[in-house]
Design an enzyme around this catalytic site. Sequence first.
Site, PDB file in Angstrom:
ATOM      1  N   CYS A   1      25.414  26.701  37.340  1.00  0.00           N
ATOM      2  CA  CYS A   1      25.133  27.592  36.206  1.00  0.00           C
ATOM      3  C   CYS A   1      26.000  27.087  35.041  1.00  0.00           C
ATOM      4  O   CYS A   1      26.798  26.176  35.172  1.00  0.00           O
ATOM      5  CB  CYS A   1      25.418  29.040  36.555  1.00  0.00           C
ATOM      6  SG  CYS A   1      27.121  29.519  36.388  1.00  0.00           S
TER       7      CYS A   1
ATOM      8  N   ARG B   1      21.746  40.654  30.745  1.00  0.00           N
ATOM      9  CA  ARG B   1      22.006  40.624  32.196  1.00  0.00           C
ATOM     10  C   ARG B   1      23.185  41.502  32.562  1.00  0.00           C
ATOM     11  O   ARG B   1      23.280  41.995  33.682  1.00  0.00           O
ATOM     12  CB  ARG B   1      22.294  39.190  32.643  1.00  0.00           C
ATOM     13  CG  ARG B   1      21.110  38.250  32.596  1.00  0.00           C
ATOM     14  CD  ARG B   1      21.453  36.957  33.283  1.00  0.00           C
ATOM     15  NE  ARG B   1      22.134  37.234  34.532  1.00  0.00           N
ATOM     16  CZ  ARG B   1      22.976  36.388  35.124  1.00  0.00           C
ATOM     17  NH1 ARG B   1      23.219  35.215  34.571  1.00  0.00           N
ATOM     18  NH2 ARG B   1      23.560  36.686  36.250  1.00  0.00           N
TER      19      ARG B   1
ATOM     20  N   LYS C   1      28.181  46.166  36.787  1.00  0.00           N
ATOM     21  CA  LYS C   1      27.178  45.204  37.268  1.00  0.00           C
ATOM     22  C   LYS C   1      27.651  44.558  38.570  1.00  0.00           C
ATOM     23  O   LYS C   1      26.905  44.464  39.547  1.00  0.00           O
ATOM     24  CB  LYS C   1      26.958  44.115  36.239  1.00  0.00           C
ATOM     25  CG  LYS C   1      26.193  42.892  36.757  1.00  0.00           C
ATOM     26  CD  LYS C   1      26.006  41.794  35.726  1.00  0.00           C
ATOM     27  CE  LYS C   1      27.152  40.865  35.625  1.00  0.00           C
ATOM     28  NZ  LYS C   1      27.198  39.780  36.606  1.00  0.00           N
ATOM     29  N   ASN C   2      28.922  44.140  38.601  1.00  0.00           N
ATOM     30  CA  ASN C   2      29.402  43.374  39.753  1.00  0.00           C
ATOM     31  C   ASN C   2      29.762  44.252  40.943  1.00  0.00           C
ATOM     32  O   ASN C   2      30.250  43.757  41.956  1.00  0.00           O
ATOM     33  CB  ASN C   2      30.577  42.486  39.337  1.00  0.00           C
ATOM     34  CG  ASN C   2      30.124  41.354  38.441  1.00  0.00           C
ATOM     35  OD1 ASN C   2      28.908  41.105  38.310  1.00  0.00           O
ATOM     36  ND2 ASN C   2      31.047  40.698  37.794  1.00  0.00           N
TER      37      ASN C   2
ATOM     38  N   ASP D   1      36.325  36.852  33.369  1.00  0.00           N
ATOM     39  CA  ASP D   1      35.175  37.436  32.668  1.00  0.00           C
ATOM     40  C   ASP D   1      35.551  38.026  31.317  1.00  0.00           C
ATOM     41  O   ASP D   1      34.674  38.463  30.579  1.00  0.00           O
ATOM     42  CB  ASP D   1      34.510  38.524  33.524  1.00  0.00           C
ATOM     43  CG  ASP D   1      33.862  37.936  34.751  1.00  0.00           C
ATOM     44  OD1 ASP D   1      33.502  38.697  35.660  1.00  0.00           O
ATOM     45  OD2 ASP D   1      33.747  36.696  34.819  1.00  0.00           O
TER      46      ASP D   1
ATOM     47  N   ARG E   1      22.741  34.347  40.471  1.00  0.00           N
ATOM     48  CA  ARG E   1      23.544  33.783  41.564  1.00  0.00           C
ATOM     49  C   ARG E   1      23.990  34.854  42.551  1.00  0.00           C
ATOM     50  O   ARG E   1      24.233  34.558  43.719  1.00  0.00           O
ATOM     51  CB  ARG E   1      24.787  33.096  41.010  1.00  0.00           C
ATOM     52  CG  ARG E   1      24.594  32.136  39.905  1.00  0.00           C
ATOM     53  CD  ARG E   1      25.912  31.546  39.560  1.00  0.00           C
ATOM     54  NE  ARG E   1      26.580  31.136  40.777  1.00  0.00           N
ATOM     55  CZ  ARG E   1      26.213  30.079  41.508  1.00  0.00           C
ATOM     56  NH1 ARG E   1      25.186  29.377  41.133  1.00  0.00           N
ATOM     57  NH2 ARG E   1      26.857  29.769  42.590  1.00  0.00           N
TER      58      ARG E   1
ATOM     59  N   ARG F   1      29.884  26.236  41.033  1.00  0.00           N
ATOM     60  CA  ARG F   1      29.853  27.496  41.792  1.00  0.00           C
ATOM     61  C   ARG F   1      29.281  27.322  43.199  1.00  0.00           C
ATOM     62  O   ARG F   1      28.264  27.901  43.562  1.00  0.00           O
ATOM     63  CB  ARG F   1      29.114  28.559  40.989  1.00  0.00           C
ATOM     64  CG  ARG F   1      29.821  28.764  39.659  1.00  0.00           C
ATOM     65  CD  ARG F   1      29.293  29.866  38.847  1.00  0.00           C
ATOM     66  NE  ARG F   1      29.629  31.172  39.438  1.00  0.00           N
ATOM     67  CZ  ARG F   1      29.158  32.294  38.938  1.00  0.00           C
ATOM     68  NH1 ARG F   1      28.312  32.261  37.949  1.00  0.00           N
ATOM     69  NH2 ARG F   1      29.482  33.450  39.479  1.00  0.00           N
TER      70      ARG F   1
END
Length: 418
Positions: free
Chosen positions: A116, A397, A22-23, A305, A92, A121
């Site tokens: 968030c 997500r 995802k990132n 994470d 974000r 952030r």
Amino acid sequence: MDKLIIKGGRRLHGEVKISGAKNSVLPLMASAILASGVSTMSNVPDLKDVETMGHLLENMGAEFSASNSSVTVDTTAMNGMTAPYHLVRTMRASVLVLGPLLARMGKAIVSLPGGCAIGARPINIHLESLQKMGADIVLEDGYVKAYASRLHGAHISFDIPTVTGTENLMMAATLADGETVIENAACEPEVVDLADSLQKMGAKIEGAGTSKIRIFGVDDLKPVSHSVIADRIETATFMVAAAITGGNLFIRGARPDDLRSVIEKLCEAGISVSDDSPDGIRVWSDGKLQAVNFKTMPYPGFPTDMQAQLMTLLSVAEGTSIITESIFENRYMHVAELDRLGAEIRVDGAVAMVKGVSRLRGAQVMATDLRASASLVLAGLVAEGKTTVCRIYHLDRGYEAIEKKLLAVGADIVREKD
Ligand code: EPZ
């Protein structure tokens, strides 16, 4: 809203295939803005955030399509430069369009993301660094309004090795006039994946993956076709799933070199890991786990994470573990929910003390953010009885079809509508 119903006690066994990161795919999609034409990414996970980034690009006049783990972004007719609040507030990572828009269009109007669940952030480092490259930036009506006829190279030193800050500045610098140096850059594998793709577009970048990155601006870039690296956080989450259930999983597509700090911690906790296969990682455990201490750090340190997921594992380990969350100021939202399942965790500021218990007991719990949701699913796999995890839109997500993947390796898990 959907929920997951999990009946604990099943040992996981078999093979699970890891999806694309995802990132990594989010900055890669944003980087398509830098070139006019059709860019394609493969090995893309089917995630809500990918869809949101696609809507963001469509909102600027680009064309986006997604099918069979691939996305296509056509920026030929792109004419907009606005990232609206109603999209940015749900993701974000939308801030990642700021650098490419400024570099390609000379203008960007991007909603401030707002806070968030895990912290304030801020994006001050992104903005201050773009100003050093010649951008005029004002904050107005909750938006960042940035202009630059042409960005120029600069020597930038980050106070904090921000991941999306590194990605934003690296993308902005590819089309700037002259050389840009980023000191104290983030070293995450996703930064390297983005740099690899940018170089295929014609960018001149040295040092990605180290704390000093040099970018030599060019006049234009061409569209790219790129395959996204495997998701190291999904991989580590399934490693914990195998360990906590006393199971044995082969995690196909995993990249062990992206996970050295996680593998080290899991082995310290008494889990067995074999990473000599070129195709993935095998993880197994007899379920007897030992307490370990850890502190989250920028890559290659232990990833924030994975803090919630390892906390779940340690909540049923022998002994007391001390966890220090050094990246985000409010990343313990999962603690109260784990305590509802019978965990014994006490938080004092950035430090959590986890006293291992012999068993967790199923209950109804609520997801609060993406990785906290994963920690609750892991707890449900080992808790006695039934665990119901609500608000799993957070989970969707960042994890592709997690309940299908868990079901396929023996978990008793089902998704229901609320
Ligand atoms: C990226 O977020 C990831 N998201 C996050 O993953 C991850 O937790 C985080 O990096 C840290 O590894 C994506 O890549 C899309 P940072 P990012 O900027 O870039 C402070 C997930 O679960 N900071 O590296 O937003 C910030 O407050 C998500 O997949 C400033 O003060 O994180 C934080 O304390 C969650 N000013 C620290 O730096 C800035 O301008 C690290 O943040 C920027 C950051």
